[in-house]
Design an enzyme around this catalytic site. Structure first.
Site, PDB file in Angstrom:
ATOM      1  N   GLU A  58      -3.106  -2.969  -2.358  1.00 26.31           N
ATOM      2  CA  GLU A  58      -4.238  -2.327  -1.668  1.00 26.31           C
ATOM      3  C   GLU A  58      -4.569  -0.957  -2.242  1.00 26.31           C
ATOM      4  O   GLU A  58      -3.725  -0.067  -2.289  1.00 26.31           O
ATOM      5  CB  GLU A  58      -3.905  -2.187  -0.174  1.00 26.31           C
ATOM      6  CG  GLU A  58      -5.031  -1.540   0.641  1.00 26.31           C
ATOM      7  CD  GLU A  58      -4.685  -1.417   2.133  1.00 26.31           C
ATOM      8  OE1 GLU A  58      -3.527  -1.674   2.507  1.00 26.31           O
ATOM      9  OE2 GLU A  58      -5.583  -1.044   2.904  1.00 26.31           O
ATOM     10  N   HIS A  61     -11.795   2.021   2.488  1.00 25.68           N
ATOM     11  CA  HIS A  61     -11.165   2.701   1.361  1.00 25.68           C
ATOM     12  C   HIS A  61     -12.094   2.987   0.196  1.00 25.68           C
ATOM     13  O   HIS A  61     -11.661   3.103  -0.947  1.00 25.68           O
ATOM     14  CB  HIS A  61      -9.953   1.895   0.884  1.00 25.68           C
ATOM     15  CG  HIS A  61      -8.804   1.976   1.850  1.00 25.68           C
ATOM     16  ND1 HIS A  61      -7.537   1.579   1.540  1.00 25.68           N
ATOM     17  CD2 HIS A  61      -8.746   2.454   3.110  1.00 25.68           C
ATOM     18  CE1 HIS A  61      -6.746   1.772   2.580  1.00 25.68           C
ATOM     19  NE2 HIS A  61      -7.454   2.303   3.545  1.00 25.68           N
ATOM     20  N   TRP A  69       0.861  -1.189   0.000  1.00 21.84           N
ATOM     21  CA  TRP A  69       0.000   0.000   0.000  1.00 21.84           C
ATOM     22  C   TRP A  69       0.893   1.232   0.000  1.00 21.84           C
ATOM     23  O   TRP A  69       1.824   1.332   0.802  1.00 21.84           O
ATOM     24  CB  TRP A  69      -0.914   0.050   1.229  1.00 21.84           C
ATOM     25  CG  TRP A  69      -1.615   1.377   1.295  1.00 21.84           C
ATOM     26  CD1 TRP A  69      -2.624   1.800   0.481  1.00 21.84           C
ATOM     27  CD2 TRP A  69      -1.295   2.478   2.156  1.00 21.84           C
ATOM     28  NE1 TRP A  69      -2.948   3.101   0.790  1.00 21.84           N
ATOM     29  CE2 TRP A  69      -2.151   3.531   1.809  1.00 21.84           C
ATOM     30  CE3 TRP A  69      -0.369   2.666   3.182  1.00 21.84           C
ATOM     31  CZ2 TRP A  69      -2.118   4.771   2.453  1.00 21.84           C
ATOM     32  CZ3 TRP A  69      -0.328   3.891   3.832  1.00 21.84           C
ATOM     33  CH2 TRP A  69      -1.211   4.929   3.463  1.00 21.84           C
ATOM     34  N   LYS A 117      -7.085   2.619  -2.580  1.00 24.09           N
ATOM     35  CA  LYS A 117      -7.690   3.586  -1.673  1.00 24.09           C
ATOM     36  C   LYS A 117      -8.369   4.681  -2.476  1.00 24.09           C
ATOM     37  O   LYS A 117      -7.953   4.988  -3.591  1.00 24.09           O
ATOM     38  CB  LYS A 117      -6.604   4.175  -0.776  1.00 24.09           C
ATOM     39  CG  LYS A 117      -7.106   4.991   0.378  1.00 24.09           C
ATOM     40  CD  LYS A 117      -6.028   5.136   1.444  1.00 24.09           C
ATOM     41  CE  LYS A 117      -6.524   6.026   2.557  1.00 24.09           C
ATOM     42  NZ  LYS A 117      -5.667   5.991   3.726  1.00 24.09           N
ATOM     43  N   ASP A 145      -9.745  -2.898   1.614  1.00 15.48           N
ATOM     44  CA  ASP A 145      -9.858  -2.359   2.972  1.00 15.48           C
ATOM     45  C   ASP A 145     -11.254  -1.758   3.097  1.00 15.48           C
ATOM     46  O   ASP A 145     -11.671  -0.946   2.261  1.00 15.48           O
ATOM     47  CB  ASP A 145      -8.762  -1.291   3.185  1.00 15.48           C
ATOM     48  CG  ASP A 145      -8.762  -0.717   4.592  1.00 15.48           C
ATOM     49  OD1 ASP A 145      -9.837  -0.302   5.066  1.00 15.48           O
ATOM     50  OD2 ASP A 145      -7.679  -0.643   5.209  1.00 15.48           O
ATOM     51  N   HIS A 204      -8.700  -6.143   4.467  1.00 15.92           N
ATOM     52  CA  HIS A 204      -8.353  -5.366   5.647  1.00 15.92           C
ATOM     53  C   HIS A 204      -9.669  -5.052   6.332  1.00 15.92           C
ATOM     54  O   HIS A 204     -10.378  -4.117   5.953  1.00 15.92           O
ATOM     55  CB  HIS A 204      -7.610  -4.085   5.272  1.00 15.92           C
ATOM     56  CG  HIS A 204      -6.127  -4.287   5.197  1.00 15.92           C
ATOM     57  ND1 HIS A 204      -5.232  -3.259   5.038  1.00 15.92           N
ATOM     58  CD2 HIS A 204      -5.390  -5.422   5.298  1.00 15.92           C
ATOM     59  CE1 HIS A 204      -4.010  -3.764   5.029  1.00 15.92           C
ATOM     60  NE2 HIS A 204      -4.074  -5.065   5.177  1.00 15.92           N
ATOM     61  N   ASP A 225      -7.234  -4.212  10.141  1.00 20.06           N
ATOM     62  CA  ASP A 225      -6.524  -2.943   9.976  1.00 20.06           C
ATOM     63  C   ASP A 225      -7.301  -1.830  10.658  1.00 20.06           C
ATOM     64  O   ASP A 225      -8.140  -1.178  10.046  1.00 20.06           O
ATOM     65  CB  ASP A 225      -6.319  -2.639   8.475  1.00 20.06           C
ATOM     66  CG  ASP A 225      -5.444  -1.406   8.279  1.00 20.06           C
ATOM     67  OD1 ASP A 225      -4.810  -0.962   9.255  1.00 20.06           O
ATOM     68  OD2 ASP A 225      -5.403  -0.886   7.151  1.00 20.06           O
ATOM     69  N   ASP A 273     -10.562   3.948  10.641  1.00 22.55           N
ATOM     70  CA  ASP A 273      -9.928   2.768  11.234  1.00 22.55           C
ATOM     71  C   ASP A 273     -10.348   2.522  12.667  1.00 22.55           C
ATOM     72  O   ASP A 273      -9.514   2.308  13.546  1.00 22.55           O
ATOM     73  CB  ASP A 273      -8.394   2.875  11.107  1.00 22.55           C
ATOM     74  CG  ASP A 273      -7.943   2.848   9.657  1.00 22.55           C
ATOM     75  OD1 ASP A 273      -8.005   1.781   9.048  1.00 22.55           O
ATOM     76  OD2 ASP A 273      -7.542   3.913   9.134  1.00 22.55           O
ATOM     77  N   ASP A 333     -12.224   7.109   6.465  1.00 21.84           N
ATOM     78  CA  ASP A 333     -11.348   5.968   6.707  1.00 21.84           C
ATOM     79  C   ASP A 333     -10.728   6.074   8.104  1.00 21.84           C
ATOM     80  O   ASP A 333      -9.531   6.251   8.259  1.00 21.84           O
ATOM     81  CB  ASP A 333     -10.267   5.967   5.611  1.00 21.84           C
ATOM     82  CG  ASP A 333      -9.309   4.795   5.724  1.00 21.84           C
ATOM     83  OD1 ASP A 333      -9.740   3.732   6.177  1.00 21.84           O
ATOM     84  OD2 ASP A 333      -8.134   4.963   5.357  1.00 21.84           O
TER      85      ASP A 333
HETATM   86  C1  RNT Z   1      -3.854   2.862   4.838  1.00 19.15           C
HETATM   87  C2  RNT Z   1      -4.002   1.409   4.591  1.00 19.15           C
HETATM   88  C3  RNT Z   1      -2.892   0.540   5.122  1.00 19.15           C
HETATM   89  C4  RNT Z   1      -2.434   0.942   6.494  1.00 19.15           C
HETATM   90  C5  RNT Z   1      -1.479  -0.017   7.129  1.00 19.15           C
HETATM   91  C6  RNT Z   1      -0.811   0.573   8.330  1.00 19.15           C
HETATM   92  O1  RNT Z   1      -4.951   3.578   4.479  1.00 19.15           O
HETATM   93  O2  RNT Z   1      -5.228   0.967   5.080  1.00 19.15           O
HETATM   94  O3  RNT Z   1      -3.274  -0.778   5.057  1.00 19.15           O
HETATM   95  O4  RNT Z   1      -3.511   1.108   7.362  1.00 19.15           O
HETATM   96  O5  RNT Z   1      -0.578  -0.458   6.213  1.00 19.15           O
HETATM   97 ZN    ZN Z   2      -5.571  -1.148   5.027  1.00 15.94          ZN
END
Ligand code: RNT
Ligand code: ZN
Length: 418
Positions: free
Chosen positions: A226, A262, A185, A228, A259, A286, A326, A296, A294
């Site tokens: 990955e 994302h 990523w 986004k 993810d 993720h 994640d 998290d 986003d």
């Molecule tokens: C960032 C991505 C990625 C990170 C990690 C720390 O937007 O989601 O996966 O969160 O690599």
């Molecule tokens: Zn991620």
């Protein structure tokens, strides 16, 4: 085992059996599923390679809950504590900045030996390892570009880092006898509307092709990419968008990493799994919880978590899906965050496995949507909790919220002294 747990379990088993669900088989299957637990929840994505680095790359941890891990030993100790409260055998997901070394080494010079303590620990604990190059929180990523940077020298630095990361991952796979999933990523993108959307994407493609030009046996390493939609400071354009990596992954045989945070706020990844896995061998998830953006947040048993689990179970996609977590919430106990998020992910899979999938599919096929809705809704209050409690107890992990007392004790005795 507590008699009341057994009694409730046996009653629940009968209810599920009436719909052709073999609960014991379900639990055997559940125990096979490895969740990749992200190390970075344990220290707010700090890592050990560079001291006092600011987190960059458009991701953010909020909160300053005390006690976060400050050394590799502390992080391992915390992970052990969390893992002891989570049923099943899992994997730990490392980022390159979590190298355990006294040497002053930059990202492009990392070697397997800088991670040997992690390998030894994983062996001793019976864990697998996954890996990520860290293309952020570094002076060479300060302007928001890495693999797609217009400066060839900077690009080359990141290419070298990613190549080094795959060699480390291959070492993990060889040493631990199970493939390491390496996720790529990069944060690259523009705050404001770009003029040239194409050129950075061409450069990213070329960089990735160069990184993957080295063949590695998939027995040891599986690459994932990955995408986004936006990040902080890359609101208008992200080079590695979903379409970019869909194309890249499918044409290069790389796993696509989805993810949950994302995409557009109402766009769900659960609806993408069956499409992508029609054309791709493998997938990386993720599992995260975006709250308005986003963000998290720690994974909860929300509708989307359950829907992801259902898709994987109903489509028989679990064997081709690598499930990683994640999230990074710095406002609560770091270990509790792992335990809550991981237990919820496993519990969601269990709930999905305890649905009468074949019956529901048949009902849908013949167009009886009334029964479909009725059954799906009734199953939401079937006693999956009794099965979950039995599973936790049979795996020698705490039942229900009992784990919380253990985390509180650990906080008192270990974390508060940090
Ligand atoms: C960032 C991505 C990625 C990170 C990690 C720390 O937007 O989601 O996966 O969160 O690599
Ligand atoms: Zn991620």
């Amino acid at each position: 085992m507590d008699q009341s747990i057994l009694t409730s379990y046996n009653e629940a088993k009968k209810l599920y059996a009436a719909h052709g669900i073999d609960v014991e088989k379900v639990l055997e299957r559940l125990a096979q599923i490895k969740i990749s637990i992200h190390c970075w929840q344990g220290d707010d994505v700090q890592g050990f390679l560079f001291k006092d680095k600011e987190l960059s790359g458009g991701i953010a941890v909020t909160g300053s809950y005390p006690g976060r891990a400050g050394t590799p030993d502390q992080l391992r100790q915390d992970l052990e504590k969390a893992l002891s409260l989570i049923p099943g055998k899992h994997k730990v997901n490392l980022h390159a900045i979590y190298a355990d070394t006294d040497e002053e080494v930059d990202l492009d010079e990392l070697e397997p030996r800088h991670f040997q303590s992690w390998v030894d620990w994983a062996k001793e604990q019976g864990l697998g390892l996954d890996f990520n190059p860290t293309c952020f929180s570094h002076p060479k990523a300060a302007d928001g570009f890495t693999l797609s940077h217009s400066d060839k020298e900077i690009r080359n630095f990141w290419i070298k880092h990613c190549k080094a990361s795959r060699i480390i991952a291959e070492h993990f796979g060889k040493e631990l006898g199970q493939p390491c999933v390496t996720n790529f990523w990069v944060p690259d993108g523009y705050k404001d509307t770009p003029v040239d959307r194409l050129a950075p994407r061409v450069r990213l493609k070329e960089s990735l092709d160069e990184i993957f030009s080295v063949e590695i046996d998939p027995l040891y390493n599986i690459d994932a990419v990955e995408s986004k939609l936006f990040g902080i400071g890359s609101e208008s354009y992200v080079v590695g968008s979903h379409e970019f990596y869909m194309g890249y992954g499918l044409t290069r045989g790389k796993a696509i990493c989805l993810d949950a945070g994302h995409f557009h706020p109402t766009e769900m990844i659960s609806n993408k799994l069956s499409s992508i896995l029609m054309f791709s061998e493998q997938l990386l998830l993720h599992v995260s919880r975006p709250v308005r953006w986003d963000s998290d947040h720690v994974v909860t048993m929300d509708d989307e978590m359950l829907e992801i689990a259902r898709e994987l179970v109903r489509g028989d996609l679990l064997s081709r899906t690598n499930m990683g977590l994640d999230f990074f919430d710095g406002s609560i106990n770091h270990i509790a965050a792992w335990v809550i998020g991981t237990r919820n992910t496993i519990k969601a899979l269990l709930r999905a496995m305890l649905e009468p999938v074949e019956e529901l599919k048949r009902i849908e096929r013949v167009g009886d949507y009334t029964s479909r809705l009725a059954l799906v809704e009734e199953f939401k209050s079937y006693p999956f909790g009794a099965v979950w409690d039995y599973y936790c107890a049979s795996q020698n992990t705490p039942v229900r919220e009992q784990w919380l007392a253990e985390v509180k004790r650990y906080e008192q005795e270990v974390l508060s002294a940090r």
